[in-house]
Design a protein around this motif. Structure first.
Motif, PDB file in Angstrom:
ATOM      1  N   GLN A  14       0.776  -1.249  -0.125  1.00  0.00           N
ATOM      2  CA  GLN A  14      -0.055  -0.054  -0.048  1.00  0.00           C
ATOM      3  C   GLN A  14       1.004   1.191  -0.039  1.00  0.00           C
ATOM      4  O   GLN A  14       1.854   1.274   0.759  1.00  0.00           O
ATOM      5  CB  GLN A  14      -0.779  -0.096   1.214  1.00  0.00           C
ATOM      6  N   SER A  16       1.019   4.214   1.589  1.00  0.00           N
ATOM      7  CA  SER A  16       0.654   4.766   2.666  1.00  0.00           C
ATOM      8  C   SER A  16       1.728   5.414   3.311  1.00  0.00           C
ATOM      9  O   SER A  16       2.975   4.686   3.203  1.00  0.00           O
ATOM     10  CB  SER A  16      -0.270   3.973   3.768  1.00  0.00           C
ATOM     11  N   GLY A  45       1.816   9.615   0.889  1.00  0.00           N
ATOM     12  CA  GLY A  45       2.415   9.122   2.359  1.00  0.00           C
ATOM     13  C   GLY A  45       4.011   8.960   2.248  1.00  0.00           C
ATOM     14  O   GLY A  45       4.673   8.931   3.169  1.00  0.00           O
TER      15      GLY A  45
END
Length: 151
Positions: A14, A16, A45
């Motif tokens: 991910q 993030s 992120g």
């Protein structure tokens, strides 16, 4: 020493801050302790994670990606002129001139493309980080394109 080296390769995951922080902390633990500059294309992120692991390092947003994203939101008939005006900013000989060129860009285009101009205004500090470095290396660090060609 003037060469690139791939330090690791990660598949999927991910995008993030938590995921990127894990990757960067692994690199840090393996010995990548001193990083002077992170060059990013705006992945969600990543900058936040980088600043957490390497708080003393500078951050440079990829100007090429920013220009492409901006031009994709501009009418076809204005794209060339907007691109030329943006070049005056990131190809300026110094930061002061770049800021002046941005002010001209802002004055000229903010009524027609307020979101796009505001986006540049909001990110100008990380888009012009490379201007603090010697002109001889600026073209290498204002974009992630060289990094992307590595793989």
């Amino acid at each position: 020493e003037g060469y690139r080296e791939i330090l690791d390769f990660f598949v999927g995951g991910q995008e993030s801050a938590y995921g990127w922080r894990e990757i960067l902390q692994q690199l840090y633990q393996r010995g990548v302790k001193e990083v002077l500059l992170g060059v990013f294309d705006g992945l969600p992120g990543l900058e936040e994670a980088f600043r957490t692991v390497y708080p003393k390092a500078d951050v440079q947003r990829c100007v090429v990606h920013k220009v492409r994203n901006t031009l994709s939101r501009v009418r076809k008939k204005d794209q060339f002129e907007v691109a030329e005006d943006l070049k005056l900013i990131y190809r300026a000989p110094n930061k002061e001139m770049a800021l002046q060129m941005f002010q001209q860009f802002e004055s000229k285009w903010s009524s027609k493309y307020p979101r796009e101009v505001q986006s540049w205004a909001n990110e100008l500090d990380v888009l012009l980080t490379f201007m603090d470095d010697p002109s001889s290396i600026r073209s290498v660090i204002y974009t992630t394109n060289a990094i992307e060609r590595t793989i």
